[in-house]
Design a protein around this motif. Structure first.
Motif, PDB file in Angstrom:
ATOM      1  N   LEU A 176       0.752  -1.136   0.251  1.00  0.00           N
ATOM      2  CA  LEU A 176       0.175  -0.073   0.072  1.00  0.00           C
ATOM      3  C   LEU A 176       0.768   1.366   0.019  1.00  0.00           C
ATOM      4  N   MET A 177       0.186   2.248  -0.314  1.00  0.00           N
ATOM      5  CA  MET A 177       1.025   3.750  -0.376  1.00  0.00           C
ATOM      6  C   MET A 177       0.452   4.560   0.670  1.00  0.00           C
ATOM      7  N   THR A 178       1.016   5.444   1.001  1.00  0.00           N
ATOM      8  CA  THR A 178       0.337   6.585   1.943  1.00  0.00           C
ATOM      9  C   THR A 178       0.567   7.879   1.364  1.00  0.00           C
ATOM     10  N   ALA A 227       3.639   2.575   2.276  1.00  0.00           N
ATOM     11  CA  ALA A 227       3.237   2.627   3.621  1.00  0.00           C
ATOM     12  C   ALA A 227       3.845   1.714   4.432  1.00  0.00           C
ATOM     13  N   PRO A 228       4.428   2.226   5.652  1.00  0.00           N
ATOM     14  CA  PRO A 228       5.129   1.094   6.471  1.00  0.00           C
ATOM     15  C   PRO A 228       3.819   0.286   7.146  1.00  0.00           C
ATOM     16  N   PRO A 274      -4.215  -5.877  -7.872  1.00  0.00           N
ATOM     17  CA  PRO A 274      -4.990  -4.817  -8.861  1.00  0.00           C
ATOM     18  C   PRO A 274      -6.287  -5.038  -9.466  1.00  0.00           C
ATOM     19  N   GLY A 275      -7.079  -4.080  -9.406  1.00  0.00           N
ATOM     20  CA  GLY A 275      -8.361  -4.399  -9.992  1.00  0.00           C
ATOM     21  C   GLY A 275      -8.499  -4.308 -11.505  1.00  0.00           C
ATOM     22  N   ARG A 276      -9.444  -4.433 -12.001  1.00  0.00           N
ATOM     23  CA  ARG A 276      -9.493  -4.458 -13.774  1.00  0.00           C
ATOM     24  C   ARG A 276     -10.929  -3.998 -14.053  1.00  0.00           C
ATOM     25  N   GLY A 304      -2.320  11.322   4.167  1.00  0.00           N
ATOM     26  CA  GLY A 304      -2.216  10.195   4.770  1.00  0.00           C
ATOM     27  C   GLY A 304      -3.120   8.949   4.280  1.00  0.00           C
ATOM     28  N   GLU A 305      -3.701   9.259   3.356  1.00  0.00           N
ATOM     29  CA  GLU A 305      -4.565   8.403   2.612  1.00  0.00           C
ATOM     30  C   GLU A 305      -3.888   7.175   2.241  1.00  0.00           C
ATOM     31  N   LEU A 306      -4.635   5.746   2.738  1.00  0.00           N
ATOM     32  CA  LEU A 306      -3.966   4.689   2.065  1.00  0.00           C
ATOM     33  C   LEU A 306      -4.596   4.283   0.752  1.00  0.00           C
ATOM     34  N   GLN A 307      -3.760   3.803  -0.236  1.00  0.00           N
ATOM     35  CA  GLN A 307      -4.050   3.614  -1.581  1.00  0.00           C
ATOM     36  C   GLN A 307      -3.398   2.267  -2.087  1.00  0.00           C
ATOM     37  N   ARG A 308      -3.852   1.355  -2.655  1.00  0.00           N
ATOM     38  CA  ARG A 308      -3.324   0.545  -3.432  1.00  0.00           C
ATOM     39  C   ARG A 308      -2.210   0.929  -4.450  1.00  0.00           C
ATOM     40  N   LEU A 309      -1.287   0.156  -4.448  1.00  0.00           N
ATOM     41  CA  LEU A 309      -0.082   0.509  -5.338  1.00  0.00           C
ATOM     42  C   LEU A 309      -0.845   0.536  -6.932  1.00  0.00           C
ATOM     43  N   SER A 310      -1.523  -0.111  -7.379  1.00  0.00           N
ATOM     44  CA  SER A 310      -2.094   0.095  -8.730  1.00  0.00           C
ATOM     45  C   SER A 310      -3.021   1.361  -8.952  1.00  0.00           C
TER      46      SER A 310
END
Length: 498
Positions: free
Chosen positions: A233-235, A285-286, A305-307, A342-348
């Motif tokens: 995940l990404m912050t 994200a840690p 990842p979604g599609r 600080g929103e958490l997002q998926r890598l994709s």
């Protein structure tokens, strides 16, 4: 998170069997409209077909014999057995222009060479074939706590293509381009020799290959240095910039505190709103950033990842006109938060939002689109302002426009990035007068000491190339040394006299 204890992890797979489930169906080699591959119709009985080949922009198809080697030996046979029109390697077809086309000659579909050979899970190294996609690497590496060091706006590029275009990502200001993280390349040159090339042992050949658009030879395999991560995940921090000056000020002041940074920019906005943008920055994200009871915390390195359904095959011309893109831009800007931290997002979602829509390049209609990307150095902000103003005044309907701040220029002789500002935009190819307008922008970019990105180019005039790339003559000399018969070539090479 502790580093995995295993030193090496061998990963094997033959042909497409290991990657088929994850391969993106939008590359030309798997296009259902393409002629099927026939056994025995190419050098060394390689599967091949004769048909049109085009870049991702779909603007200038040319006919070639497409060969698909499944072994290094077959790739050698394809190169040494090519006729007077030569050969060029091709990955997943994400170069927007004519870099992976070769009218009347051979195009080597490298996706058949898709093996991940070895992973050093302690030191973060991977050895893989050139036809392995970044998507496949993410599938294999993320469960071990490693990520690719640089990724562009799509993960459906091959490792060979990433080196040949010396791709850059949202982290160029801190990490440079892809080839800075390449430790070795196995390169098949036009003289039929296979060489192990490193930046220490053969720096000239290595840095000519990095960003050399596949023209120094066919990349067969590479060793990459990876990035250690704790989660998939990404912050992310998001904010709005009111105009171009506000955007550049925010990037200059705080960009170095983020690993990744990119701004979507509204190129149709005029007046006081010119260059208004949505700025998105973040880092991996840690583990302690994930909610303790969440699914993500239970499986922090999962890659999901979604599609969406694929874009329709036939899209009406003019769908992305000034009115529709203007409405989209207004909606997109207002939808973005003024400031969110600080929103958490998926890598994709953070890196590759368009990968969720297969065949998204079809939305521009049959005429296709031009992807135009340039860079100008620090101190040339006024040139950037003029160009953004001219694009807005011209009414170019671009909804995929991004601005980034590049860090130090890369060593590749034809590598695109240089310290400064880069703007990328997509424009429907059918826009009246587009060619003449972009020629004028080319002149302005060259006058400012900047350059255009060859991996996205399909129309640059050759007389401007030396002004943009000062090591062009060195590149031509090296090509002649390793490929005296001019076996490795492409439509791009002929158009620009590379």
């Amino acid at each position: 998170m502790p580093v995995p204890s295993a030193t090496t992890v061998p990963v094997t797979g033959e042909g497409r069997t290991a990657a088929d489930a994850s391969a993106d169906p939008t590359d030309a080699s798997t296009d259902p409209t393409a002629a099927p591959l026939d056994r025995g119709s190419g050098p060394a009985d390689l599967p091949s077909r004769v048909g049109p080949v085009t870049g991702w922009g779909r603007t200038a198809p040319t006919t070639a014999r497409v060969l698909r080697p499944l072994t290094y030996e077959a790739a050698v046979a394809a190169v040494t057995g090519s006729d007077g029109r030569g050969a060029i390697a091709r990955g997943l077809g994400r170069a927007y222009g004519d870099a992976a086309q070769n009218a009347g000659g051979a195009v080597l579909d490298m996706t058949g060479l898709d093996r991940v050979h070895e992973i050093d899970a302690v030191n973060g190294l991977v050895v893989c074939d050139a036809g392995v996609s970044l998507h496949r690497l993410m599938e294999v590496l993320l469960p071990l706590g490693w990520f690719v060091p640089v990724t562009p706006g799509t993960r459906y590029v091959t490792v060979g293509g990433a080196i040949g275009a010396d791709i850059h990502g949202k982290n160029h200001h801190g990490s440079g381009s892809f080839s800075r993280h390449v430790r070795a390349i196995e390169l098949l040159t036009g003289d039929g020799e296979t060489r192990l090339v490193t930046p220490e042992d053969e720096p000239g050949l290595f840095w000519a290959t990095a960003g050399g658009m596949g023209l120094t030879g066919v990349i067969l395999a590479a060793t990459l240095q990876l990035l250690l991560v704790q989660t998939s995940l990404m912050t992310v921090d998001t904010e709005r910039a009111t105009d171009l000056d506000d955007l550049m000020a925010r990037l200059t002041a705080t960009d170095d505190t983020y690993r990744y940074s990119v701004a979507w920019i509204d190129l149709l906005a005029r007046g006081a709103k010119t260059g208004r943008a949505v700025l998105t920055r973040g880092d991996h994200a840690p583990l302690d950033a994930l909610p303790a009871t969440s699914r993500a915390r239970r499986d922090p390195l999962a890659f999901r990842p979604g599609r969406l359904p694929a874009a329709p095959r036939f899209v009406p011309e003019g769908l992305l006109g000034r009115t529709s893109v203007g409405l989209f831009n207004e909606f997109w800007y207002r939808r973005a938060p003024r400031e969110r931290r600080g929103e958490l997002q998926r890598l994709s979602a953070f890196f590759h939002p368009l990968d969720g829509l297969p065949h998204w390049n079809r939305i521009y209609g049959r005429s296709g689109f031009v992807q135009y990307q340039f860079v100008v150095g620090h101190g040339q902000e006024e040139a950037l302002r003029r160009i953004v103003g001219r694009i807005g005044a011209r009414g170019c309907p671009s909804f995929l426009a991004v601005l980034k701040r590049f860090g130090e220029g890369d060593p590749g002789w034809l590598s695109f990035p240089m310290a400064g500002w880069t703007l990328a935009l997509d424009i429907p190819a059918a826009l009246p007068g587009l060619g003449a307008f972009l020629d004028e922008l080319d002149e302005e970019v060259a006058e400012a000491g900047g350059r255009v990105y060859l991996a996205k180019d399909a129309r640059l005039r050759p007389e401007l190339l030396a002004r943009m790339y000062p090591r062009l003559d060195d590149f031509r000399t090296l090509r002649a040394t390793y490929d005296p018969r001019g076996v490795i070539t492409s439509d791009l090479a002929r158009r620009l006299a590379l």
